[in-house]
Design an enzyme around this catalytic site. Structure first.
Site: not given
Ligand code: G3I
Length: 445
Positions: A258, A300, A336, A367, A369
């Protein structure tokens, strides 16, 4: 679908005949190139203009001479292609053949692990008599079918069983990102990422690392850097340590994620672009290639799957990288998306894939969905089917990855609506109509 096949056999095929190579090998064998790169080269990202023309790209295949500028890149690519093919024979071919041979084998052994939709669909598309898994159907088309996997769910039996039976390609959803692997400078934590590679190895699945350089999920110590050299060294060290750790365990990496702004007018104003200029992409790919010459290296992004300014920017950016001899092997189209009538259209995706393929690049749906906040599961089935069918029709489209396993763990929950149900399995791991859509697309139905 046949229309897509016919479209494919036009100029791209002539070009391939012209290049006289086996499609996939060319991109795998991209580059036996190592190059140390200086910091900050403006204008390096697009079309080969600016940036130490020809200086990057390093050794290999004599294609460096043509490293800068359009015509140079054309010549460079021809010469380079020959070099790459030779150089790649050892590296790329093994990976390519490896991917396809293993996938083929799965057809047999997984027949027993049966996730099929009982009772054929009204149009008879899924033959009830045939025990067919998603990955065996994908293997029949010579492709991988993958899912984003979360380490925190690997202790859930239904999650593990469903994922291992349906998919043969894994992308860690968060566990290999910078904040997870190097939370403190030069202190690397691979526990959760290793749990995912172990799961994959136990189930004969291949892994794509995600992601080395991204403006999001950066640890605070990176975001706090205000010196170009310090940031450049930190980036190169991060890539080198993470890629070296997973060398031999992953077949591909999302090296940069990105980096293009949504308006498609420029690179995203990330800390990397601010301090390192456009050249940080070349540096990241060269460092990843140096750490694992056998890995497939991908750029990507989202919103660049079909037509439009952002897609055009990504196209000219990767074209410029190739012209400068940067070891990029392909582009990940995140996908997405929403219901069937949502842009991009299958035709736009096909056209975009074909122009990237014409550069000799692989493509993957990385990715996918399909959120259905205001739509229905049948429309969703059609959307999954039509996009996957485009990949099946494009010879350099290697894999389709969906961004999660059951709906209940999707990142989209609560984003545009409470329960967008965007994936192939419902909350009880039951295969949804979307599952049939993907299965039938791989079967050419
Ligand atoms: O690890 C922390 C945990 O310690 C904490 O308790 C919890 C509560 O807030 O947060 C956890 O971190 C989260 C992380 O996912 C792991 O679960 C973050 O808040 C959350 O923002 C993060 O979201 C991820 C997101 O990327 C971040 O931008 C999504 O799971 C993931 O599916 C998403 O994936 C991205 C790709 O990498 C790139 N392309 C877009 C895609 C969707 O945004």
């Amino acid at each position: 679908m046949n229309r897509a096949r016919r479209r494919f056999s036009k100029p791209l095929f002539d070009r391939r005949a012209q290049l006289g190579c086996v499609p996939v090998l060319r991109t795998f064998a991209s580059l036996m190139i190592l190059s140390a790169a200086a910091c900050r080269r403006d204008g390096a990202a697009l079309g080969g203009a600016g940036g130490g023309a020809g200086s990057t790209g390093g050794a290999g295949g004599g294609w460096l001479d043509g490293g800068s500028g359009g015509e140079g890149s054309e010549a460079g690519m021809e010469a380079g292609a020959a070099g790459r093919a030779d150089a790649g024979a050892d590296v790329g071919r093994d990976v390519a053949v490896d991917v396809r041979r293993d996938a083929a084998v799965d057809v047999g052994t997984d027949a027993a692990v049966d996730i099929r939709r009982d009772a054929a669909a009204p149009d008879g598309s899924a033959d009830a008599g045939l025990a067919m898994t998603l990955k065996s159907a994908a293997a029949q088309s010579g492709r991988l079918i993958g899912a984003a996997i979360g380490a925190s769910h690997l202790s859930e039996a239904a999650y593990v069983t469903t994922a291992a039976a349906a998919f043969d390609f894994v992308t860690p959803e968060n566990e290999m990102k910078w904040d997870a692997t190097e939370p403190t400078q030069n202190v690397f934590t691979f526990g959760s990422g290793d749990a995912i590679t172990a799961f994959a190895q136990q189930n004969g699945m291949k892994v794509k690392g995600h992601t080395l350089v991204w403006h999001s999920q950066l640890p605070d110590w990176v975001s706090a850097i205000t010196d170009a050299t310090a940031l450049h060294d930190a980036m190169i060290n991060h890539i080198t340590q993470v890629v070296s750790h997973y060398r031999g365990q992953v077949i591909a990496w999302d090296v940069v994620n990105e980096a293009v702004d949504d308006d498609g007018e420029s690179l995203r104003d990330s800390i990397f672009y601010q301090y390192l200029g456009a050249g940080y992409l070349d540096d990241a790919f060269n460092a990843a290639h140096a750490a694992d010459p056998g890995a497939l290296l991908l750029y990507n992004d989202y919103g660049a799957e079909g037509a439009g300014a952002k897609s055009d920017y990504v196209y000219s950016m990767v074209q410029g990288m190739l012209a400068r001899g940067v070891p990029i092997n392909g582009v990940g189209l995140q996908m997405h998306t929403g219901p069937a009538d949502t842009s991009p259209s299958p035709a736009q995706v096909a056209a975009n894939m074909e122009r990237l393929e014409a550069l000799g690049l692989n493509v993957v749906i990385s990715e996918m969905d399909v959120q259905i906040c205001t739509s229905d599961v049948d429309t969703q089935e059609t959307r999954f089917h039509d996009i996957v069918a485009v990949c099946v029709a494009e010879p350099l489209c290697l894999a389709v990855t969906v961004w999660g396993v059951p709906d209940k763990y999707s990142w989209l929950n609560g984003v545009n609506c409470a329960t967008p149900q965007p994936l192939l399995f419902d909350d009880n791991y039951g295969p949804k109509p979307a599952f049939s859509g993907v299965l039938n697309a791989f079967l050419g139905l």
